[in-house]
Structure formats: structure tokens, C-alpha cells
Scaffold this motif. Structure first.
Motif, PDB file in Angstrom:
ATOM      1  N   ALA A 317       0.917  -1.047  -0.027  1.00 45.41           N
ATOM      2  CA  ALA A 317      -0.123   0.027  -0.222  1.00 45.41           C
ATOM      3  C   ALA A 317       0.923   1.207   0.098  1.00 45.41           C
ATOM      4  CB  ALA A 317      -0.993  -0.020   1.216  1.00 45.41           C
ATOM      5  N   ALA A 318       2.185   1.198   0.515  1.00 45.60           N
ATOM      6  CA  ALA A 318       2.977   2.445   0.803  1.00 45.60           C
ATOM      7  C   ALA A 318       2.368   3.535   1.201  1.00 45.60           C
ATOM      8  CB  ALA A 318       3.279   2.487  -0.777  1.00 45.60           C
ATOM      9  N   GLN A 319       1.543   3.410   2.388  1.00 47.43           N
ATOM     10  CA  GLN A 319       0.696   4.739   2.965  1.00 47.43           C
ATOM     11  C   GLN A 319       1.953   5.560   3.932  1.00 47.43           C
ATOM     12  OE1 GLN A 319      -2.476   5.247   2.623  1.00 47.43           O
ATOM     13  NE2 GLN A 319      -2.969   3.464   1.720  1.00 47.43           N
ATOM     14  N   PRO A 320       1.424   6.870   3.883  1.00 48.24           N
ATOM     15  CA  PRO A 320       2.384   7.843   4.734  1.00 48.24           C
ATOM     16  C   PRO A 320       2.439   7.335   6.022  1.00 48.24           C
ATOM     17  CG  PRO A 320       0.780   8.989   3.414  1.00 48.24           C
ATOM     18  CD  PRO A 320       0.382   7.727   3.371  1.00 48.24           C
ATOM     19  N   THR A 321       1.692   6.953   6.636  1.00 43.72           N
ATOM     20  CA  THR A 321       1.777   6.241   8.036  1.00 43.72           C
ATOM     21  C   THR A 321       1.416   4.647   7.872  1.00 43.72           C
ATOM     22  OG1 THR A 321      -0.437   6.434   8.476  1.00 43.72           O
ATOM     23  CG2 THR A 321       1.077   8.322   9.240  1.00 43.72           C
ATOM     24  N   SER A 322       2.280   4.014   8.547  1.00 48.28           N
ATOM     25  CA  SER A 322       2.113   2.321   8.539  1.00 48.28           C
ATOM     26  C   SER A 322       2.389   1.630   9.865  1.00 48.28           C
ATOM     27  CB  SER A 322       3.129   1.923   7.560  1.00 48.28           C
ATOM     28  OG  SER A 322       4.616   2.349   8.027  1.00 48.28           O
ATOM     29  N   ALA A 323       1.855   0.314   9.818  1.00 46.35           N
ATOM     30  CA  ALA A 323       1.966  -0.528  11.094  1.00 46.35           C
ATOM     31  C   ALA A 323       3.637  -0.857  11.083  1.00 46.35           C
ATOM     32  CB  ALA A 323       1.234  -1.795  11.014  1.00 46.35           C
ATOM     33  N   ALA A 401       2.289   7.406  14.119  1.00 46.68           N
ATOM     34  CA  ALA A 401       3.166   6.727  12.963  1.00 46.68           C
ATOM     35  C   ALA A 401       2.361   5.697  12.248  1.00 46.68           C
ATOM     36  CB  ALA A 401       4.301   6.251  13.488  1.00 46.68           C
ATOM     37  N   ALA A 402       1.315   5.185  12.766  1.00 51.15           N
ATOM     38  CA  ALA A 402       0.472   4.176  12.401  1.00 51.15           C
ATOM     39  C   ALA A 402      -1.066   4.447  11.888  1.00 51.15           C
ATOM     40  CB  ALA A 402       0.432   2.770  13.325  1.00 51.15           C
ATOM     41  N   GLY A 403      -1.349   5.457  12.106  1.00 48.26           N
ATOM     42  CA  GLY A 403      -2.582   5.801  11.538  1.00 48.26           C
ATOM     43  C   GLY A 403      -3.838   5.601  12.281  1.00 48.26           C
ATOM     44  N   GLN A 404      -4.868   5.739  12.170  1.00 49.94           N
ATOM     45  CA  GLN A 404      -6.257   5.524  13.065  1.00 49.94           C
ATOM     46  C   GLN A 404      -7.196   4.910  12.275  1.00 49.94           C
ATOM     47  OE1 GLN A 404      -7.482   8.850  15.308  1.00 49.94           O
ATOM     48  NE2 GLN A 404      -5.640   9.852  15.336  1.00 49.94           N
ATOM     49  N   ARG A 405      -6.952   4.096  11.220  1.00 49.29           N
ATOM     50  CA  ARG A 405      -7.889   3.411  10.238  1.00 49.29           C
ATOM     51  C   ARG A 405      -8.090   2.001  10.850  1.00 49.29           C
ATOM     52  NH1 ARG A 405      -8.159   3.571   3.898  1.00 49.29           N
ATOM     53  NH2 ARG A 405      -6.077   3.229   4.214  1.00 49.29           N
ATOM     54  N   ALA A 406      -9.436   1.731  11.199  1.00 47.89           N
ATOM     55  CA  ALA A 406      -9.671   0.212  11.728  1.00 47.89           C
ATOM     56  C   ALA A 406     -10.003  -0.714  10.651  1.00 47.89           C
ATOM     57  CB  ALA A 406     -10.747   0.184  12.720  1.00 47.89           C
ATOM     58  N   ARG A 407      -8.871  -1.666  10.444  1.00 49.68           N
ATOM     59  CA  ARG A 407      -9.190  -2.589   9.459  1.00 49.68           C
ATOM     60  C   ARG A 407      -8.273  -3.708   9.482  1.00 49.68           C
ATOM     61  NH1 ARG A 407      -6.462   0.015   3.534  1.00 49.68           N
ATOM     62  NH2 ARG A 407      -4.766   0.611   4.408  1.00 49.68           N
TER      63      ARG A 407
END
Length: 471
Positions: A317-323, A401-407
Motif C-alpha cells: 500500500a505504501a501509506q504515509p503512516t504504516s504499521a 506513525a501507524a494511523g487511525q484506520r480500523a481494518r
């Protein structure tokens, strides 16, 4: 006079009064004991200092009890008296509005008073300060009376046959027991509050839907499937342990078995400094350095796979924030938990085992692999589990750094969220504590508490089950 007293800092007044009382009680008890010695020359059961401690103890207990009652009930009492004196117009407000108004008055009084243009508010604040000052004066007077009564009672006990030392030791034992009881009661209170609010939440949302649901949208009180939160929490913790476990363990082996005394003296404190860095600093580092590097690496892997023909489109996915970014930095943060505890456990292995292995012709690496690590395994496993518990409870690094999207996604370059992040989001801002949205935060907190408790119990069980005792 009462209003001026209401503006004085009560903490300093209480502390000064208790210090004066304790010092006076000790002096009175010691002087009385020494007078017995001078006058009669009798042999005392306890030294003069213990008689002083006994009198000081009885002078300290009553003021302490009164101070505790003041801390618990002074503000509700003052607000209740103020509410009963308010004009009838105030009672047309709802209970929530009246409580909010009274809290505003208390906050203004805590700042030293109100100097604005609202005359009604200024008058109410002034009256609150008067009531507060009267309560302070009554509290100080009651503390002083209790202290004098306690000192006079204890002073009469001073005699050559009085066993002051035993009484003082019992008092110290009771104080230590009280401290332990407070710690236990605090834990019980936390668990009880979490459990109570969680039961209220589960009365509205089925327990199975919460644990096994795959859609989380608590901000609108629509969906409360927490499985994506559990997945994100454990995935980030797993990435963190993939970093912390080998680095921490190998660091411990090097420091305990290979490093010289001088190297250990400098390297071990530097390594443990990682645990003292604020987590918000780790979060900034993850957001500004690691997250862009992870995204650039993911984009490079996508381009490489597409050029090879192994993929028709982006794989990561290459997101700006990541796990992955959050997990890597979190792993660095928990390295000291693994290295320090493992180092202590390895050093605790008796030298006789090392000497026996060397006498049998084993090399240093063989001794470490076959003798030292198996002997230290319970402590090492316990350090790993404690580090996992610390990683699961981390918040700031994940928020930044990880974001806040629940998935649910097994792609480490995508953004995920965790239990702690959602608790912060649900309890931030103006919240209603009767809504499922807010109550869900307590349910998440209960799950997090149970998970960390399980890990700690497993660690204790491993230590108790596999600990070898060396004579």
C-alpha cells in the motif's frame, strides 16, 4: 477573613501543621522519658527516642485522618452549601447546567477569585471563597485539637515499664500494611470501574459482536466490531518484538559474556537510556524519519516487482503512516526491557556451570548455547512477555506513525490502529458517559487489561514452572 483564608494554599498549611505537630510530639515524649531517667534512675524498657516516636505517632494520626476527610469531602460540602444558598432562579437550571456552573465557580475560586464584569458570578465566587475559608479554618482547628488530644494521651503512657518500642514497630507495620492495602484497593477499584462500565456497554451491544465483529465505527455509535483493533494491536506488537527480541537478547549475551568491565560500564547505561526517552519523541522520529523510509521502500518494491512482471499493480500500500514504521520504532523502545532483564538473569547463572563446561572442553559459544541460555530461559521468556505487554499498551507512537484506520490487513506498509489509540479518540473532547461510543472505550480498556494480565501471569508461570534452583 474567611475569604482571605479560602485563597491560601491548603496543602502548605496542612503540611506545616503536621510537621510542627510531629516535631512537638517527639520532643515532648523524649523529654518526659529523660526526666524519668534523671529523677529515678530506673531502667527503661525502651529508649527515649521510641517514646518520642510513640507520642509523635499519636500526634500525627488524628490530623492525618482529618486531612483525609478534608480532601475527600471539603469541595462537595462547600458546593452543596453554596447550592443551598443560591436564589430560586438558579434552581430552574437542569442538574447538569447547575453542576457546570458550580464547577466554573470553583475553578474561578481556585485561581484566586473572579475579577470580570459579571457581578452575579463574582458574588457567588466570593461566597464560595467564604465557605471554603470557613471549612479550612474548621479543618485546621479540628486537626490541631486532635493533635493535642493525641499527644496528651500518649504523653501519659510514657513510663519506665511502657513498651514504646513494640508499639512503634506495630505502628510502622500497620503503616506498611496500609500502603500495600492502598495499592491493592487501587487495582481493585480500577478493575471494578472498568467492569461496571463495560457491563453497561455490553447491555447495549452484544458481547460476541464486539469481540468478533469486523467493522469498527464507534464515533457514530454505529458499529462496534473490535476485531480490527485487536488485529492492529497484535500486529504492531509482533513487529516490535521481531526487532526487540533478537537485538535485546543478543545485547544481553554480549554484555554479560563477551564485553569487558569497562565496555559494560558504558554500554549498559547507554542502552537503558532508550527506556527513558519520552514516547512522543519516538513518535516524532517514527513520523518524520521511519515512516517516509518505509513508504519509499514499499514504492521501490512495487516498481521492482512490476518491472520483473511478477505483479500487475502495486503489491504494497505504501501509506504515509504504516504499521511497520510504528512497530520498528516501538521495537527500539522496548529493547531495554529485554536486554536489561535478560542480562540480569544471565549474570545470575552460577559461575560453577561455566567452569564445568569449560573443564569439559566446551567453547564459549557452546557454553552459552547449551548451558547458560537453558539455565536462564525462564527469566528470558519472562522479559519477552513483559516487553510484549509494554508494546501492547503503547499509544503515542501508534497515534503518530501507524494511523487511525480500523481494518484487517496483512500488508505492513498500510495504516492500522490499535486499542489504545481508539480509547484516546473516544475519550477526547466533549463526551457523554451514557452513550455506547464512550462506554466502548471502557470495554476496550477491559480487554487490554485482561490481555496484559494474561501475559504477566504467563511470565510468572514460566518462571515458577521452569526455574532451576542452584545450591
Amino acid at each position: 477573613m474567611a475569604q482571605e483564608l479560602g485563597q491560601l494554599p491548603m496543602g502548605w498549611l496542612l503540611t506545616a501543621l503536621i510537621v510542627i505537630v510531629v516535631a512537638s510530639g517527639f520532643s515532648i515524649g523524649r523529654i518526659r522519658a529523660e526526666r524519668y531517667l534523671i529523677a529515678g534512675g530506673q531502667k527503661f524498657h525502651s529508649r527515649g527516642n521510641y517514646h518520642g516516636y510513640y507520642v509523635a505517632m499519636w500526634g500525627f494520626i488524628p490530623p492525618l485522618l482529618v486531612a483525609g476527610l478534608y480532601v475527600l469531602f471539603a469541595k462537595p460540602t462547600a458546593l452543596g452549601l453554596l447550592s443551598s444558598e443560591l436564589p430560586e432562579a438558579f434552581h430552574t437550571l437542569s442538574s447538569a447546567e447547575l453542576q457546570s456552573y458550580l464547577e466554573s465557580v470553583a475553578n474561578a475560586a481556585a485561581m484566586g477569585g473572579y475579577s470580570g464584569s459579571d457581578l452575579v458570578f463574582a458574588t457567588v465566587t466570593g461566597r464560595y471563597l467564604e465557605l471554603w475559608g470557613s471549612l479550612k479554618g474548621a479543618t485546621l482547628a479540628l486537626m490541631l485539637a486532635g493533635a493535642v488530644t493525641g499527644i496528651m494521651y500518649a504523653r501519659r503512657k510514657v513510663s519506665p515499664a511502657f513498651r514504646a518500642r513494640l508499639r512503634v514497630e506495630r505502628g510502622a507495620e500497620a503503616f506498611l500494611f496500609l500502603c500495600a492495602a492502598i495499592a491493592i484497593a487501587t487495582t481493585v477499584g480500577i478493575v471494578a470501574s472498568l467492569l461496571y462500565e463495560s457491563l453497561r456497554f455490553f447491555a447495549e451491544v452484544p458481547f460476541t459482536d464486539f469481540l468478533f465483529g469486523t467493522r469498527w465505527n464507534a464515533q457514530t455509535s454505529a458499529e462496534f466490531g473490535a476485531l480490527p483493533l485487536f488485529f492492529g494491536t497484535f500486529m504492531i506488537a509482533l513487529i516490535a518484538m521481531l526487532v526487540a527480541a533478537p537485538v535485546g537478547l543478543f545485547s544481553a549475551i554480549y554484555l554479560s559474556e563477551y564485553a569487558s568491565v569497562r565496555t559494560r560500564r558504558y554500554v549498559k547505561p547507554l542502552l537503558e537510556m532508550l527506556a527513558g526517552i519520552p514516547t512522543v519523541v519516538y513518535g516524532f522520529f517514527a513520523l518524520l524519519v521511519i515512516a517516509p523510509a518505509v513508504r519509499a521502500s514499499a514504492l521501490g518494491i512495487n516498481s521492482f516487482l512490476i518491472e520483473l512482471g511478477a505483479a500487475n499493480g502495486p503489491v504494497l500500500a505504501a501509506q504515509p503512516t504504516s504499521a511497520l514504521a510504528a512497530g520498528l520504532v516501538m521495537g527500539v523502545m522496548v529493547i531495554p526491557f529485554v536486554s536489561s532483564l535478560s542480562d540480569d538473569v544471565i549474570n545470575a547463572v552460577p559461575d560453577s556451570l561455566r567452569d564445568g563446561a569449560f573443564a569439559m572442553g566446551a567453547t564459549k559459544s557452546e557454553t552459552i548455547k547449551q548451558i547458560i541460555l537453558p539455565a536462564a530461559l525462564p527469566g528470558i521468556v519472562a522479559s519477552m512477555l513483559l516487553a510484549v505487554s509494554r508494546a501492547i499498551g503503547e499509544t503515542m507512537i501508534v497515534v503518530m506513525a501507524a494511523g487511525q484506520r480500523a481494518r484487517i490487513s496483512f500488508d505492513p506498509s498500510t495504516d492500522l490502529t490499535t486499542i489504545t489509540v481508539q480509547i484516546v479518540a473516544l475519550l477526547t473532547g466533549e463526551t457523554e458517559f451514557d452513550s455506547p461510543k464512550t462506554l466502548s472505550a471502557f470495554a476496550l480498556g477491559l480487554v487490554l487489561f485482561v490481555v496484559t494480565l494474561i501475559f504477566n501471569l504467563i511470565a510468572l508461570r514460566v518462571v515458577q514452572r521452569y526455574r532451576d534452583k542452584y545450591e
